[in-house]
Design a protein around this motif. Structure first.
Motif, PDB file in Angstrom:
ATOM      1  N   PHE A  69       0.821  -1.205   0.000  1.00  0.00           N
ATOM      2  CA  PHE A  69       0.000   0.000   0.000  1.00  0.00           C
ATOM      3  C   PHE A  69       0.859   1.261   0.000  1.00  0.00           C
ATOM      4  O   PHE A  69       0.583   2.225  -0.706  1.00  0.00           O
ATOM      5  N   LEU A  70       1.904   1.252   0.837  1.00  0.00           N
ATOM      6  CA  LEU A  70       2.761   2.426   0.930  1.00  0.00           C
ATOM      7  C   LEU A  70       3.391   2.742  -0.421  1.00  0.00           C
ATOM      8  O   LEU A  70       3.445   3.903  -0.846  1.00  0.00           O
ATOM      9  N   MET A  71       3.864   1.720  -1.089  1.00  0.00           N
ATOM     10  CA  MET A  71       4.501   1.921  -2.378  1.00  0.00           C
ATOM     11  C   MET A  71       3.496   2.403  -3.424  1.00  0.00           C
ATOM     12  O   MET A  71       3.760   3.344  -4.182  1.00  0.00           O
ATOM     13  N   ILE A  72       2.321   1.780  -3.475  1.00  0.00           N
ATOM     14  CA  ILE A  72       1.323   2.158  -4.474  1.00  0.00           C
ATOM     15  C   ILE A  72       0.858   3.591  -4.254  1.00  0.00           C
ATOM     16  O   ILE A  72       0.621   4.337  -5.211  1.00  0.00           O
ATOM     17  N   SER A  73       0.728   4.015  -2.992  1.00  0.00           N
ATOM     18  CA  SER A  73       0.274   5.384  -2.732  1.00  0.00           C
ATOM     19  C   SER A  73       1.237   6.388  -3.335  1.00  0.00           C
ATOM     20  O   SER A  73       0.826   7.380  -3.954  1.00  0.00           O
TER      21      SER A  73
END
Length: 703
Positions: free
Chosen positions: A78-82
């Motif tokens: 999630f952190l990367m996709i955000s």
């Protein structure tokens, strides 16, 4: 996770009304918003496989939490996709010559994030107030503030290294807001980098993407190096540390910048897609995620997700993107932010109310179903209406009004709850001492004259204040320059003390301060406290000594040798929570022999019972009588410290009869809770032991 991390499309400022389940053809036509070319590796089309990817990630998080009690690596995805999606959005703005409008962007972003978060926090507070014991309220209220203000990760980081943090074995219903807090902080920081990059690009004449690649490359390298080091030296803190997580966001930004140049052949993209999906699913099972993250091991889930994004839309019948683009996964992506928000409170409140460590199969499936249902309600009754309300986007002050309303709707009841708690605490503190005699009720000739309806102290909301400390830092001849002993404290300096007594050891020594300090004042003793949680004072070189305590034990021993006090006050024995397996503190005999040989008296108090359950919460939930533990199941028949009574200068002190009068160890004595958790005395009860402690110290020492 926040909205950006749960959107496979970076939407324009004005919301586009799209039917809930459009056909793929129409969806692609309406949402051609710069997230991938037709091949899946450029920048032009809606990317349904990213929508499915985040759905898969949130399902991993939920399933791992409910059934495996483990970290899945999904949050890292999630952190990367955000950051990936945020970078695409800002690069498109700059390269399109449009203003960044940072203030409007921030208002828009938090207007999207806060409504669902506010509803979740409010619902959680109601559940906590109704279903959980009041001893949990203060911590949850504190975390509600931190969650609302995107500071939860730092609060949890501090608690993770705080030996005295209460209930660290019980997960908070708001604990999962740590990742949302980090994202909120990055959502403020990243636009500043984008703006600075645009300014540098104009000044240096470099391409904007080049400037960003250098900036995010530096963030990636620096943060990853810091993360690896901090994870190796202080993993508990690193897990929640924003600085140790920035590299995961930087990885997403670098991927967004590199994506137009990554055009592998279709066959290779099919392989990359499935490799990424399988690697993601295996991450939490194969790796020691909870103990090794966020160090270099976290590259695994990030690389796995990156492979899926690079693979893109293959158009192949056997491609992973075909599965990820399926309507159920894409549809679940619409509620994935809310699903992440609600699943954890539902799970933790269920486990706390049923007193279980993990949900069974049936209960787990029910929790997941309830979480999905609640996520749909939050999304379509709260988040979607506000997102589609175009009037909120018409002016900055309207967006600000929504943000302020979300903050106030949580802050108002939380503040009121805190005021009620403080009011109750003040009322209890104003009561007369006869209402709460504690151990004084056990003294011969005691007559009860207090109010039988007076509240039992301490109140559950005051448990964090049940640790005593001395008022002054060590000074003069008692000062120390050793940084390991920086918390050295003493009572008010005396010009001519009759005795100098150093209380030294762990939290089980510290809990006697409330009883020992008034004794020191009455006897004109200069009292010093050297304390470190988890480090009972024994000979540092003894076999089996706690390796985490060695440096402190050496420093504390050297301090005692340098100061050469009249006596040291220590805990001589260590009780067991599982039975009467009481023993001497590791290295205690050798320490006593050395100290007394140097003319330093050793006052060795017997340990208090330790239990398998939190005694305070037990009383809250079941009442005092069912929580009593038989003395012969808590402590040895004879204190192990008695074996040292023949050593001149050693004085054993035993107040077991004031903790376990008769044959049982009750959790409440004299309308005072004896224990604040499963093994520590409350300061309120320890204070009522001062008279007994004084009499017994003077009796055994002859001072």
């Amino acid at each position: 996770m926040p909205e950006t991390s749960f959107s496979a499309v970076v939407r324009p400022r004005r919301a586009v009304k799209v039917p809930p389940s459009p056909s793929p053809r129409h969806a692609a036509g309406r949402r051609r918003l710069a997230t991938g070319a037709g091949t899946g590796t450029g920048t032009g089309h809606f990317r349904p496989e990213i929508q499915g990817l985040r759905s898969l990630a949130v399902l991993m998080v939920v399933v791992y939490h409910v059934f495996l009690d483990r970290v899945s690596g999904g949050v890292d995805v999630f952190l990367m996709i955000s950051a990936f999606l945020l970078t695409l959005s800002f690069v498109r703005k700059v390269e399109g010559g449009r203003p960044l409008g940072l203030a409007g962007h921030w208002l828009h972003r938090f207007k999207r994030l806060l409504p669902a978060a506010a509803v979740t926090i409010l619902g959680t507070l109601v559940a906590v107030g109704v279903l959980l014991p009041s001893s949990r309220w203060t911590a949850v209220i504190e975390q509600a503030w931190a969650s609302l203000l995107y500071w939860q990760n730092w609060l949890l980081a501090a608690a993770s290294v705080d030996y005295y943090a209460r209930d660290d074995s019980l997960a908070s219903p708001l604990q999962h807001f740590w990742s949302l807090s980090i994202q909120g902080q990055v959502f403020i920081l990243w636009p500043l980098i984008f703006a600075a990059g645009a300014w540098l690009s104009r000044r240096l004449g470099w391409r904007y993407r080049t400037v960003l690649a250098v900036a995010f490359g530096a963030v990636f390298a620096g943060s990853l190096a810091f993360s690896v080091h901090e994870t190796a030296t202080n993993q508990a803190f690193a897990y929640f540390d924003t600085r140790a997580r920035l590299w995961e966001f930087a990885a997403g930004s670098l991927l967004a910048l590199a994506l137009p140049y990554l055009r592998p052949a279709r066959a290779l993209r099919v392989v990359l897609g499935w490799t990424g999906v399988l690697a993601m699913l295996a991450c939490g099972l194969v790796l020691p995620v909870g103990q090794a993250f966020p160090g270099a091991v976290a590259l695994w889930p990030l690389l796995a997700a990156a492979l899926v994004i690079v693979a893109g839309q293959t158009g192949a019948q056997v491609g992973a993107d075909r599965v990820l683009s399926a309507r159920p996964l894409v549809g679940l992506g619409n509620v994935s932010y809310a699903l992440y928000l609600v699943h954890w409170p539902i799970l933790t409140v269920y486990l706390a109310t049923t007193d279980q460590a993990r949900a069974g199969l049936g209960a787990g499936l029910a929790i997941i179903a309830a979480s999905i249902g609640a996520a749909y309600l939050v999304t379509y009754l709260v988040e979607t209406p506000l997102r589609r309300a175009t009037w909120t986007e018409a002016a900055w002050w309207r967006m600000g009004t929504v943000v302020a309303a979300c903050l106030l709707v949580v802050a108002t009841p939380v503040a009121a709850w805190q005021l009620n708690i403080d009011r109750a605490a003040r009322a209890a503190a104003s009561g007369v001492s006869a209402d709460n005699p504690g151990a004084l009720a056990l003294r011969p000739g005691y007559e009860a004259v207090g109010d039988p309806d007076a509240p039992t102290l301490p109140l559950a909301t005051q448990l964090d204040l049940q640790w005593a400390s001395l008022d002054h830092p060590c000074e003069g001849d008692l000062a120390t320059a050793d940084p390991l002993l920086e918390l050295c404290r003493q009572t008010t300096p005396l010009t001519a003390p009759d005795k100098v007594v150093v209380l030294v050891g762990d939290s089980h020594a510290e809990q006697w301060l409330e009883a020992l300090e008034p004794v020191a004042a009455q006897q004109n003793w200069q009292l010093v406290a050297l304390l470190k949680g988890g480090c009972a004072f024994g000979e540092p070189t003894a076999p089996g000594q706690n390796p985490d305590c060695l440096d402190w034990l050496h420093a504390a021993k050297q301090y005692v040798l340098d100061v050469h006090p009249d006596a040291i006050f220590t805990v001589a024995t260590a009780a067991s929570p599982t039975g009467p397996d009481e023993r001497l503190v590791t290295g205690y005999r050798d320490l006593v022999t050395e100290m007394t040989g140097l003319g330093i008296d050793v006052l060795g108090v017997r340990d208090n019972p330790r239990f398998a359950v939190d005694m305070y919460e037990c009383v809250e939930q079941r009442g005092a009588d069912p929580c009593e533990v038989d003395l012969d199941r808590a402590l040895a028949p004879v204190s192990p410290a008695e074996a040292l009574s023949g050593i001149p200068g050693f004085f054993p002190v035993d107040l077991t009869d004031r903790l376990c009068p008769g044959t049982a160890c009750p959790p409440v004595i004299g309308n005072v809770y004896v224990y604040l958790d499963d093994n520590h005395l409350t300061a309120d009860y320890a204070a009522t032991l001062a008279t007994d402690l004084r009499e017994r110290l003077l009796a055994v020492t002859g001072w």
